[in-house]
Scaffold this motif. Structure first.
Motif, PDB file in Angstrom:
ATOM      1  N   LYS A   9       0.814  -1.206   0.000  1.00 35.23           N
ATOM      2  CA  LYS A   9       0.000   0.000   0.000  1.00 35.23           C
ATOM      3  C   LYS A   9       0.850   1.259   0.000  1.00 35.23           C
ATOM      4  CE  LYS A   9      -3.964   0.113   1.819  1.00 35.23           C
ATOM      5  NZ  LYS A   9      -5.145   0.175   2.683  1.00 35.23           N
ATOM      6  N   SER A  10       2.015   1.209   0.628  1.00 36.55           N
ATOM      7  CA  SER A  10       2.870   2.393   0.670  1.00 36.55           C
ATOM      8  C   SER A  10       4.289   1.986   1.043  1.00 36.55           C
ATOM      9  CB  SER A  10       2.338   3.412   1.686  1.00 36.55           C
ATOM     10  OG  SER A  10       2.371   2.866   2.997  1.00 36.55           O
ATOM     11  N   ILE A  11       5.235   2.810   0.621  1.00 37.01           N
ATOM     12  CA  ILE A  11       6.628   2.660   1.040  1.00 37.01           C
ATOM     13  C   ILE A  11       6.895   3.720   2.096  1.00 37.01           C
ATOM     14  CG2 ILE A  11       9.046   2.695   0.325  1.00 37.01           C
ATOM     15  CD1 ILE A  11       8.133   2.033  -2.493  1.00 37.01           C
ATOM     16  N   GLU A  12       7.205   3.314   3.306  1.00 40.20           N
ATOM     17  CA  GLU A  12       7.479   4.284   4.363  1.00 40.20           C
ATOM     18  C   GLU A  12       8.828   4.944   4.153  1.00 40.20           C
ATOM     19  OE1 GLU A  12       6.804   2.743   8.262  1.00 40.20           O
ATOM     20  OE2 GLU A  12       4.743   2.168   7.818  1.00 40.20           O
ATOM     21  N   TYR A  13       9.835   4.140   3.799  1.00 43.46           N
ATOM     22  CA  TYR A  13      11.145   4.698   3.460  1.00 43.46           C
ATOM     23  C   TYR A  13      12.033   3.585   2.922  1.00 43.46           C
ATOM     24  CZ  TYR A  13      12.393   2.790   8.085  1.00 43.46           C
ATOM     25  OH  TYR A  13      12.574   1.958   9.171  1.00 43.46           O
ATOM     26  N   THR A  14      13.064   3.966   2.175  1.00 40.62           N
ATOM     27  CA  THR A  14      14.110   3.042   1.775  1.00 40.62           C
ATOM     28  C   THR A  14      15.339   3.290   2.653  1.00 40.62           C
ATOM     29  OG1 THR A  14      14.937   4.555   0.074  1.00 40.62           O
ATOM     30  CG2 THR A  14      13.323   2.907  -0.610  1.00 40.62           C
ATOM     31  N   VAL A  15      16.235   2.310   2.671  1.00 37.32           N
ATOM     32  CA  VAL A  15      17.427   2.404   3.501  1.00 37.32           C
ATOM     33  C   VAL A  15      18.647   2.579   2.605  1.00 37.32           C
ATOM     34  CG1 VAL A  15      18.859   1.262   5.223  1.00 37.32           C
ATOM     35  CG2 VAL A  15      16.378   0.936   5.253  1.00 37.32           C
ATOM     36  N   ASP A  16      19.390   3.663   2.815  1.00 39.64           N
ATOM     37  CA  ASP A  16      20.638   3.857   2.093  1.00 39.64           C
ATOM     38  C   ASP A  16      21.641   2.808   2.577  1.00 39.64           C
ATOM     39  OD1 ASP A  16      23.425   4.867   1.650  1.00 39.64           O
ATOM     40  OD2 ASP A  16      22.362   6.520   0.707  1.00 39.64           O
ATOM     41  N   VAL A  17      22.086   1.944   1.651  1.00 41.46           N
ATOM     42  CA  VAL A  17      22.948   0.825   2.032  1.00 41.46           C
ATOM     43  C   VAL A  17      24.261   1.308   2.623  1.00 41.46           C
ATOM     44  CG1 VAL A  17      24.205  -1.173   1.154  1.00 41.46           C
ATOM     45  CG2 VAL A  17      21.920  -0.684   0.307  1.00 41.46           C
ATOM     46  N   ASN A  18      24.759   2.433   2.141  1.00 42.17           N
ATOM     47  CA  ASN A  18      26.066   2.920   2.563  1.00 42.17           C
ATOM     48  C   ASN A  18      26.028   3.607   3.925  1.00 42.17           C
ATOM     49  OD1 ASN A  18      28.828   3.290   2.202  1.00 42.17           O
ATOM     50  ND2 ASN A  18      28.563   5.279   1.236  1.00 42.17           N
ATOM     51  N   THR A  19      25.003   4.446   4.155  1.00 42.90           N
ATOM     52  CA  THR A  19      24.965   5.247   5.375  1.00 42.90           C
ATOM     53  C   THR A  19      23.915   4.789   6.384  1.00 42.90           C
ATOM     54  OG1 THR A  19      23.351   6.827   4.464  1.00 42.90           O
ATOM     55  CG2 THR A  19      25.690   7.244   4.024  1.00 42.90           C
TER      56      THR A  19
END
Length: 544
Positions: free
Chosen positions: A353-363
């Protein structure tokens, strides 16, 4: 002290992963070779094939793992290679996982079975983005024990300062990921330093060799769960006198006479008989495949879960969760697309239904977005078409991990774990008016390409409508381009098609059918088919 037989030795399942050319296959090959775990014909084959390899005639241990022709040609691992070996103290199953970003899906599959991860780091390159991605994926898959093997130390003269610099980087990564247990070992997979035994080339290192660490590490408490549950895999009905329910006990014990609750229905019944194979038993425990018969008829099918009637609420019935996923599909995430979710033994329709957030793999930074590309990690809100038994991953692993399957291509689009469970409103009731909506998982609508404007003739608009039809079909939409060849499409035809639940595309609709028709915005005329497809998909999206 009597030596344990291979069947009595504790088993450790572990993986090797890391970036490309960090020496994963070489490391495992070295262990197999120097532990005297190869047959004479394997050794002779290794010597022969190494003559044509990339090690200047020296033994190329990676050839013991890289079995595909493409792997040997490119010098990389593509498929997951499993190997069994044992020492006097322990038995092992190891999976050699690919390091290339293109094969992250294969890496995630291998990580899902393991208790421990060996993440190799090239000492000359240090901690790379792929190293961090693999550490995050291993954490996502529930691995709690990590060995960071700093490889190729021989190329740097076994430099202690370089090892300490990498240790500092790993300490920061460990704090960010909240790793439960980790250790660093300096080694050379090619020459064998600190692989089987301690190396004199690293007098500044006072830890164990890799094999010594693997033999001694304790992972027995990682999979302990409270309570009892048994996901039902199959209903067994060999004759009219017997009806049993088959599955594997994932936690706890089951006794004849126990009162069970069946999820998601909530019905209760008592255990009448328990069979392990063909033998009737009074008691069965965790990890045992069993057939269970009950003292009365209740609604049980594949996907149902048996729990203890007096158990806590760690396993609940819900239709919506928040989960962390690894997107593995080549196609970008589409918010309006339906998927099959496989959770436990159940498989039902679901929507992100929604993407709350993605995770930056590096930081490790959380980034707000509504897009998701291959190999990205994101926290999402996911809804099911019906209520299922589910648990948070850190409480019950089997009911807290899932995969999303593209229902058109049947490819795995994502794998993930359950972070939180949201309140359910129970089973969804369907009325005659929305039953087609449920079956087709789309809203109907008529979209008139004639509304785009007068700059294009009917033939051009028709060609555009045909292209949009093809792209919507590829998304799994039930769509029909009504090719009316110049004549207006009547109100009666459009009404019938709309009531059937189909998405209808037309170039020329009759004026009296305006209640069913939506003219496309003229601003879309020169934006290309993808914009029109996105607009129609948004207008006809069905939310679970």
């Amino acid at each position: 002290m009597t030596e344990l037989t291979r069947y009595e030795r504790p088993l450790l399942k572990f993986i090797t992963c890391g970036s490309v050319d960090d020496g994963k296959s070489t490391l495992i090959g070295n262990i197999l070779y120097n532990s005297k775990l190869l047959y004479s014909d394997q050794i002779e084959s290794l010597k022969t094939e190494s003559l044509n390899g990339s090690c200047d005639g020296e033994l190329d241990y990676s050839l013991l793992l890289d079995g595909l022709l493409a792997e040997r040609e490119q010098g990389i691992t593509i498929d997951v290679a499993y190997r069994y070996f044992s020492t006097k103290k322990r038995s092992f199953i190891v999976a050699d996982l690919p390091g290339h970003e293109e094969y992250t899906r294969n890496m995630a599959v291998g990580a899902s079975f393991a208790d421990l991860a060996i993440i190799l780091i090239d000492a000359s390159k240090g901690v790379l983005i792929q190293t961090k991605r693999h550490a995050r994926i291993c954490t996502l898959m529930g691995i709690r024990h990590f060995v960071f093997a700093v490889n190729k130390m021989d190329l740097l003269g076994f430099d202690e300062k370089r090892f300490n610099d990498i240790s500092s980087d790993i300490a920061r990564l460990s704090e960010e990921l909240s790793l439960q247990e980790y250790t660093l070992i300096p080694l050379s997979a090619k020459s064998g330093d600190n692989v089987i035994s301690r190396s004199p080339n690293t007098p500044w290192y006072d830890g164990k060799s890799l094999i010594e660490y693997l033999e001694d590490t304790d992972t027995s408490g990682d999979n302990e769960e409270t309570g009892f549950y048994l996901p039902v895999q199959r209903v067994c009905r060999p004759n009219q006198f017997f009806r049993g329910f088959q599955g594997q006990i994932e936690s706890g014990e089951l006794h004849v006479g126990d009162e069970l609750t069946v999820l998601p229905t909530g019905e209760t019944a008592r255990v009448k008989q328990i069979f392990s194979g063909f033998n009737e038993v009074e008691l069965a425990g965790r990890g045992m495949p069993v057939t269970v018969s009950l003292d009365r008829e209740v609604d049980v099918s594949r996907g149902s879960v048996f729990t203890r009637a007096t158990q806590d609420d760690s396993i609940t019935v819900a239709r919506e969760i928040t989960g962390t996923i690894l997107w593995t599909d080549d196609e970008k995430f589409n918010i309006h697309k339906d998927y099959l979710i496989k959770l436990g033994t159940s498989q039902i329709y679901a929507q992100v239904k929604s993407i709350e957030y993605t995770v930056d793999v590096n930081t490790g930074e959380h980034i707000a977005t509504d897009e998701l590309s291959k190999n990205e990690i994101a926290v999402c809100r996911i809804s099911f078409i019906d209520s299922v038994a589910v648990s948070e991953f850190n409480r019950h692993r089997t009911l807290g991990e899932f995969i999303l399957i593209d229902r058109v291509s049947n490819m795995t689009a994502a794998c993930g774990i359950v972070n939180a469970i949201h309140d359910s409103d129970g089973k969804r009731e369907y009325t005659p008016q929305n039953v087609r909506l449920h079956l087709l998982r789309q809203k109907s609508g008529v979209f008139n390409f004639g509304g785009l404007g007068s700059t294009a003739d009917q033939e051009t608009l028709g060609r555009l409508a045909g292209e949009v039809e093809q792209k919507l079909l590829q998304q799994g939409r039930l769509v029909y381009y009504y090719r009316n060849t110049g004549a207006e499409v009547s109100r009666e035809v459009l009404r019938s098609l709309t009531e059937s639940g189909i998405i209808v595309l037309t170039v020329k609709a009759s004026p009296e059918s305006a209640e069913y028709v939506k003219d496309l915005d003229p601003a879309l005329e020169n934006t290309g088919t993808d914009s029109i497809v996105k607009f129609i998909a948004e207008q006809t999206a069905y939310e679970l």
